[in-house]
Write an enzyme that holds these catalytic residues in place. Structure first.
Site, PDB file in Angstrom:
ATOM      1  N   THR A  55       7.320  12.379  -0.863  1.00 55.17           N
ATOM      2  CA  THR A  55       5.927  12.345  -0.409  1.00 55.17           C
ATOM      3  C   THR A  55       5.404  10.939  -0.612  1.00 55.17           C
ATOM      4  N   SER A  79       5.706  -7.213  -1.810  1.00 54.54           N
ATOM      5  CA  SER A  79       5.849  -7.801  -0.460  1.00 54.54           C
ATOM      6  C   SER A  79       7.027  -8.750  -0.338  1.00 54.54           C
ATOM      7  N   LYS A 102      10.320  -2.653  10.194  1.00 49.47           N
ATOM      8  CA  LYS A 102      11.636  -3.305  10.243  1.00 49.47           C
ATOM      9  C   LYS A 102      12.688  -2.542   9.428  1.00 49.47           C
ATOM     10  N   ASN A 156      11.298  10.037  -6.049  1.00 49.86           N
ATOM     11  CA  ASN A 156       9.950   9.847  -6.605  1.00 49.86           C
ATOM     12  C   ASN A 156       9.936   8.607  -7.497  1.00 49.86           C
ATOM     13  N   PHE A 157       8.747   8.189  -7.886  1.00 44.68           N
ATOM     14  CA  PHE A 157       8.522   7.086  -8.837  1.00 44.68           C
ATOM     15  C   PHE A 157       9.072   5.758  -8.329  1.00 44.68           C
ATOM     16  N   LEU A 158       9.013   5.554  -7.017  1.00 43.97           N
ATOM     17  CA  LEU A 158       9.326   4.228  -6.463  1.00 43.97           C
ATOM     18  C   LEU A 158       8.212   3.271  -6.889  1.00 43.97           C
ATOM     19  N   LEU A 162       6.127  16.236  -7.701  1.00 50.28           N
ATOM     20  CA  LEU A 162       5.294  15.790  -8.823  1.00 50.28           C
ATOM     21  C   LEU A 162       4.691  14.411  -8.578  1.00 50.28           C
TER      22      LEU A 162
HETATM   23  S1  NHW Z   1       5.054   7.510  -3.121  1.00 56.75           S
HETATM   24  C1  NHW Z   1       4.596   6.292  -4.314  1.00 56.75           C
HETATM   25  C2  NHW Z   1       5.205   4.952  -4.025  1.00 56.75           C
HETATM   26  N1  NHW Z   1       4.801   4.005  -5.059  1.00 56.75           N
HETATM   27  C3  NHW Z   1       3.630   3.377  -5.083  1.00 56.75           C
HETATM   28  O1  NHW Z   1       2.820   3.487  -4.190  1.00 56.75           O
HETATM   29  C4  NHW Z   1       3.379   2.520  -6.314  1.00 56.75           C
HETATM   30  C5  NHW Z   1       2.597   1.275  -6.030  1.00 56.75           C
HETATM   31  N2  NHW Z   1       3.233   0.480  -5.014  1.00 56.75           N
HETATM   32  C6  NHW Z   1       4.425  -0.167  -5.176  1.00 56.75           C
HETATM   33  O2  NHW Z   1       5.034  -0.133  -6.217  1.00 56.75           O
HETATM   34  C7  NHW Z   1       6.170   8.578  -4.103  1.00 56.75           C
HETATM   35  C8  NHW Z   1       4.963  -0.917  -3.965  1.00 56.75           C
HETATM   36  O3  NHW Z   1       3.902  -1.171  -3.081  1.00 56.75           O
HETATM   37  C9  NHW Z   1       6.086  -0.150  -3.238  1.00 56.75           C
HETATM   38  C10 NHW Z   1       6.477  -0.913  -1.961  1.00 56.75           C
HETATM   39  C11 NHW Z   1       7.325  -0.062  -4.127  1.00 56.75           C
HETATM   40  C12 NHW Z   1       5.645   1.256  -2.813  1.00 56.75           C
HETATM   41  N3  NHW Z   1       7.772   4.947   0.478  1.00 56.75           N
HETATM   42  O4  NHW Z   1       9.148  -4.269  -0.988  1.00 56.75           O
HETATM   43  P1  NHW Z   1       8.226  -4.280   0.171  1.00 56.75           P
HETATM   44  C13 NHW Z   1       7.559   8.015  -4.031  1.00 56.75           C
HETATM   45  O5  NHW Z   1       8.005   7.369  -4.977  1.00 56.75           O
HETATM   46  C14 NHW Z   1       8.060   0.405   2.901  1.00 56.75           C
HETATM   47  C15 NHW Z   1       8.721   4.462   1.338  1.00 56.75           C
HETATM   48  O6  NHW Z   1       7.965  -5.617   0.779  1.00 56.75           O
HETATM   49  P2  NHW Z   1       6.119  -3.481  -1.633  1.00 56.75           P
HETATM   50  C16 NHW Z   1       8.384   8.281  -2.794  1.00 56.75           C
HETATM   51  C17 NHW Z   1       7.175  -0.273   3.926  1.00 56.75           C
HETATM   52  O7  NHW Z   1       6.852   0.649   4.960  1.00 56.75           O
HETATM   53  N4  NHW Z   1       8.664   3.245   1.905  1.00 56.75           N
HETATM   54  O8  NHW Z   1       6.837  -3.583  -0.179  1.00 56.75           O
HETATM   55  C18 NHW Z   1       9.311   7.133  -2.438  1.00 56.75           C
HETATM   56  C19 NHW Z   1       8.052  -1.423   4.376  1.00 56.75           C
HETATM   57  O9  NHW Z   1       9.070  -0.948   5.266  1.00 56.75           O
HETATM   58  P3  NHW Z   1       8.878  -1.186   6.847  1.00 56.75           P
HETATM   59  C20 NHW Z   1       7.601   2.475   1.581  1.00 56.75           C
HETATM   60  O10 NHW Z   1       4.707  -3.143  -1.392  1.00 56.75           O
HETATM   61  C21 NHW Z   1      10.095   7.444  -1.202  1.00 56.75           C
HETATM   62  C22 NHW Z   1       8.776  -1.808   3.070  1.00 56.75           C
HETATM   63  O11 NHW Z   1       8.653  -0.661   2.191  1.00 56.75           O
HETATM   64  C23 NHW Z   1       6.602   2.911   0.701  1.00 56.75           C
HETATM   65  O12 NHW Z   1       6.438  -4.652  -2.464  1.00 56.75           O
HETATM   66  C24 NHW Z   1      11.072   6.344  -0.831  1.00 56.75           C
HETATM   67  C25 NHW Z   1       8.085  -2.996   2.418  1.00 56.75           C
HETATM   68  O13 NHW Z   1       8.809  -3.285   1.262  1.00 56.75           O
HETATM   69  C26 NHW Z   1       6.712   4.192   0.163  1.00 56.75           C
HETATM   70  N5  NHW Z   1       5.805   4.712  -0.689  1.00 56.75           N
HETATM   71  O14 NHW Z   1       6.840  -2.207  -2.299  1.00 56.75           O
HETATM   72  C27 NHW Z   1      11.901   6.687   0.358  1.00 56.75           C
HETATM   73  N6  NHW Z   1       5.701   1.921   0.576  1.00 56.75           N
HETATM   74  O15 NHW Z   1      10.026  -0.497   7.528  1.00 56.75           O
HETATM   75  C28 NHW Z   1      13.029   7.643   0.022  1.00 56.75           C
HETATM   76  C29 NHW Z   1       6.122   0.909   1.348  1.00 56.75           C
HETATM   77  O16 NHW Z   1       7.555  -0.551   7.192  1.00 56.75           O
HETATM   78  C30 NHW Z   1      13.934   7.892   1.220  1.00 56.75           C
HETATM   79  N7  NHW Z   1       7.268   1.236   1.971  1.00 56.75           N
HETATM   80  O17 NHW Z   1       8.865  -2.669   7.071  1.00 56.75           O
HETATM   81  C31 NHW Z   1      15.088   8.819   0.885  1.00 56.75           C
HETATM   82  C32 NHW Z   1      16.188   8.119   0.079  1.00 56.75           C
HETATM   83  C33 NHW Z   1      17.288   9.048  -0.358  1.00 56.75           C
HETATM   84  C34 NHW Z   1      18.128   9.532   0.792  1.00 56.75           C
HETATM   85  C35 NHW Z   1      19.275  10.396   0.337  1.00 56.75           C
HETATM   86  C36 NHW Z   1      20.150  10.982   1.407  1.00 56.75           C
HETATM   87  C1  EN5 Z   2       3.776  11.228  -5.090  1.00 58.46           C
HETATM   88  N1  EN5 Z   2       3.995  12.311  -6.013  1.00 58.46           N
HETATM   89  O1  EN5 Z   2      -5.942   8.655  -3.484  1.00 58.46           O
HETATM   90  C2  EN5 Z   2       2.359  10.846  -5.032  1.00 58.46           C
HETATM   91  N2  EN5 Z   2      -6.228  10.297  -4.953  1.00 58.46           N
HETATM   92  O2  EN5 Z   2      -8.138  12.704  -3.073  1.00 58.46           O
HETATM   93  C3  EN5 Z   2       2.154   9.536  -4.305  1.00 58.46           C
HETATM   94  N3  EN5 Z   2      -9.745  10.789  -4.878  1.00 58.46           N
HETATM   95  O3  EN5 Z   2      -8.265  11.227  -6.484  1.00 58.46           O
HETATM   96  C4  EN5 Z   2       1.036   9.548  -3.319  1.00 58.46           C
HETATM   97  N4  EN5 Z   2     -11.501   6.220  -3.982  1.00 58.46           N
HETATM   98  O4  EN5 Z   2     -11.699  12.062  -3.685  1.00 58.46           O
HETATM   99  C5  EN5 Z   2      -0.312   9.800  -3.893  1.00 58.46           C
HETATM  100  N5  EN5 Z   2     -13.023  12.226  -5.475  1.00 58.46           N
HETATM  101  C6  EN5 Z   2      -1.440   9.651  -2.914  1.00 58.46           C
HETATM  102  C7  EN5 Z   2      -2.766   9.853  -3.605  1.00 58.46           C
HETATM  103  C8  EN5 Z   2      -3.195   8.616  -4.369  1.00 58.46           C
HETATM  104  C9  EN5 Z   2      -4.382   8.834  -5.262  1.00 58.46           C
HETATM  105  C10 EN5 Z   2      -5.584   9.237  -4.491  1.00 58.46           C
HETATM  106  C11 EN5 Z   2      -7.395  10.828  -4.299  1.00 58.46           C
HETATM  107  C12 EN5 Z   2      -7.048  12.183  -3.716  1.00 58.46           C
HETATM  108  C13 EN5 Z   2      -8.510  10.948  -5.328  1.00 58.46           C
HETATM  109  C14 EN5 Z   2     -10.909  11.038  -5.714  1.00 58.46           C
HETATM  110  C15 EN5 Z   2     -11.477   9.786  -6.301  1.00 58.46           C
HETATM  111  C16 EN5 Z   2     -11.894   8.785  -5.271  1.00 58.46           C
HETATM  112  C17 EN5 Z   2     -12.327   7.500  -5.897  1.00 58.46           C
HETATM  113  C18 EN5 Z   2     -12.616   6.486  -4.835  1.00 58.46           C
HETATM  114  C19 EN5 Z   2     -11.923  11.805  -4.864  1.00 58.46           C
HETATM  115  C20 EN5 Z   2     -14.009  13.069  -4.881  1.00 58.46           C
HETATM  116  C21 EN5 Z   2     -14.051  14.366  -5.692  1.00 58.46           C
HETATM  117  C22 EN5 Z   2     -15.237  15.254  -5.353  1.00 58.46           C
HETATM  118  C23 EN5 Z   2     -15.452  16.274  -6.470  1.00 58.46           C
HETATM  119  C24 EN5 Z   2     -16.616  17.180  -6.163  1.00 58.46           C
HETATM  120  C25 EN5 Z   2     -16.438  17.846  -4.821  1.00 58.46           C
HETATM  121  C26 EN5 Z   2     -16.177  16.842  -3.718  1.00 58.46           C
HETATM  122  C27 EN5 Z   2     -15.011  15.951  -4.029  1.00 58.46           C
END
Ligand code: NHW
Ligand code: EN5
Length: 388
Positions: A172, A146, A3, A136-138, A388
């Site tokens: 990423t 949610s 959405k 980064n660091f969302l 990063l």
């Molecule tokens: S990826 C790491 C992201 N962080 C985490 O995974 C930390 C743990 N999780 C959370 O904190 C590196 C939450 O689950 C987050 C989502 C905040 C991820 N990227 O609020 P709702 C980065 O930081 C969409 C983008 O209800 P939530 C890169 C999802 O598809 N979108 O979910 C960040 C849905 O949309 P949809 C993501 O679980 C890049 C909506 O969010 C996403 O409470 C950002 C749901 O929102 C993700 N990683 O919060 C984009 N995860 O359309 C930058 C979920 O599918 C774009 N969603 O309904 C560029 C902006 C700048 C442009 C400049 C020109």
């Molecule tokens: C934005 N900068 O899943 C980053 N890590 O493989 C956001 N696995 O550590 C996005 N599940 O395979 C980040 N061990 C997305 C990655 C999120 C973190 C993540 C994976 C990457 C990871 C480990 C541990 C798995 C634990 C159970 C893993 C196997 C290692 C083994 C060592 C010896 C040779 C075979 C492989």
């Protein structure tokens, strides 16, 4: 299905088959006067906070939000634990914008409950060098998930990036969104196999004992390549030349100048490490390798609280074979007590991963561009960008 993402200028899954669409911006910039002037509304209990990362108390709050609520692996055994010094480095590169360090806090308690950030970068896609934001660091606190807060954070950072007349971004994620330009795999090289097995990061292979495993991953005590040493400030010009020439080979890569190299690659203890090979004869800098430090918290383990991980960053070989250079990187990481050395299959990394006993991980990393189309995407080996 998506959405929020369906409304954004990103490659839409439905356009994937349409090869007539050109590479480049998906939509044109709008006049700055048409960029929304005020922040997007938040639910009534919350307020925006532009973060000052020079403020140690604020940095500690950001560190804590991420340490407890940021990315975990698919089985919730580990969670990234970026250090405060790392966050400051990652978020304050040359010409950073403080307005792109965006927090959300509870009005009453003042507690930081969500965050998103951008930093400026020049990224080249084919022959087009584009000013972008690296996002980064969302992060949204676990208790507020949610509730559609993430789209508000993304729209707000987009607005603030547009205010700087920047219209593209790179990011990423471990999750699939519309639409990756490429999908990379994480590879892992055990340095401290016993601990990795004890915490469940890896398993004892079939027909392997602990002592055979420890022997398998043994490394020399010191780097083997003559002239291998830590990078210093005086090396910035030479490293920039090496890196620029190397990154020119990839379809998508950062456009680094000396100012960028000093920030992103000059060693900082427990943040970023860089080494190079200076020819003992000519004193020419011929090769370079680097890694950044990103520990993970070990969730639910009685013995260990953290895993110390090194992540391969930018590596350039012109004389020392890349495999030998990376073997020296493994050796210094082992000396410095890292438990594991991680790498993606980007750039030429495939050429050394198996030979140096990296194994494939269970995680993937999807790369995205915002408002920039690259028809058909690219291969991981065509990607010269590490975020990063
Ligand atoms: S990826 C790491 C992201 N962080 C985490 O995974 C930390 C743990 N999780 C959370 O904190 C590196 C939450 O689950 C987050 C989502 C905040 C991820 N990227 O609020 P709702 C980065 O930081 C969409 C983008 O209800 P939530 C890169 C999802 O598809 N979108 O979910 C960040 C849905 O949309 P949809 C993501 O679980 C890049 C909506 O969010 C996403 O409470 C950002 C749901 O929102 C993700 N990683 O919060 C984009 N995860 O359309 C930058 C979920 O599918 C774009 N969603 O309904 C560029 C902006 C700048 C442009 C400049 C020109
Ligand atoms: C934005 N900068 O899943 C980053 N890590 O493989 C956001 N696995 O550590 C996005 N599940 O395979 C980040 N061990 C997305 C990655 C999120 C973190 C993540 C994976 C990457 C990871 C480990 C541990 C798995 C634990 C159970 C893993 C196997 C290692 C083994 C060592 C010896 C040779 C075979 C492989």
């Amino acid at each position: 299905r998506h959405k929020f993402w369906e409304t954004q200028p990103v490659g839409q899954f439905r356009d994937a088959a349409d090869t007539s669409l050109p590479d480049g911006a998906i939509e044109p910039p709008t006049p700055l006067s048409e960029v929304r002037a005020d922040p997007y509304p938040l639910p009534a209990a919350f307020e925006w906070l532009t973060c000052d990362l020079d403020d140690d108390a604020l940095l500690a709050d950001l560190y804590s939000l991420l340490a407890h609520n940021y990315v975990e692996d698919d089985e919730n055994m580990f969670r990234f634990n970026y250090s405060p010094a790392f966050l400051r480095w990652a978020l304050k590169p040359p010409s950073f914008f403080r307005a792109w360090h965006i927090g959300v806090r509870a009005k009453e308690s003042k507690k930081l409950v969500a965050f998103i950030s951008g930093v400026p970068a020049r990224i080249r896609a084919r022959d087009d060098v584009v000013r972008m934001a690296e996002i980064n660091f969302l992060c949204v606190h676990k208790k507020l998930r949610s509730k559609r807060l993430a789209p508000v954070l993304i729209r707000e950072v987009t607005r603030r990036v547009h205010q700087e007349n920047i219209w593209q971004a790179a990011y990423t994620a471990g999750v699939v969104l519309p639409t990756p330009i490429t999908t990379c795999r994480y590879w892992h090289r055990s340095l401290n196999p016993k601990k990795l097995i004890d915490v469940g990061f890896s398993r004892l292979g079939p027909r392997m004992t602990m002592s055979r495993t420890v022997r398998l991953y043994k490394l020399p005590d010191a780097p083997l390549t003559p002239g291998f040493r830590r990078m210093e400030l005086r090396d910035v010009a030479a490293v920039t030349r090496l890196l620029r020439a190397y990154l020119a080979k990839f379809v998508v890569a950062p456009d680094f100048d000396e100012v960028d190299v000093e920030h992103w690659l000059l060693p900082q203890e427990d943040v970023v490490d860089s080494y190079l090979v200076e020819s003992p004869e000519t004193h020419e800098v011929t090769d370079f390798c680097s890694f950044y430090t990103l520990p993970s918290s070990v969730l639910n383990n009685a013995t260990y609280a953290t895993l110390k991980a090194a992540y391969s960053y930018y590596n350039v070989s012109t004389k020392t074979p890349l495999q030998q250079l990376m073997n020296d990187a493994l050796i210094v990481a082992k000396q410095k007590n890292y438990d594991v050395f991680n790498a993606l299959d980007v750039m030429e990394n495939e050429s050394f991963l198996k030979e140096l006993k990296f194994g494939p991980g269970d995680g993937q990393l999807h790369y995205y561009l915002y408002n920039y189309r690259i028809r058909n995407g690219i291969k991981p080996s065509e990607l010269g960008l590490v975020l990063l």
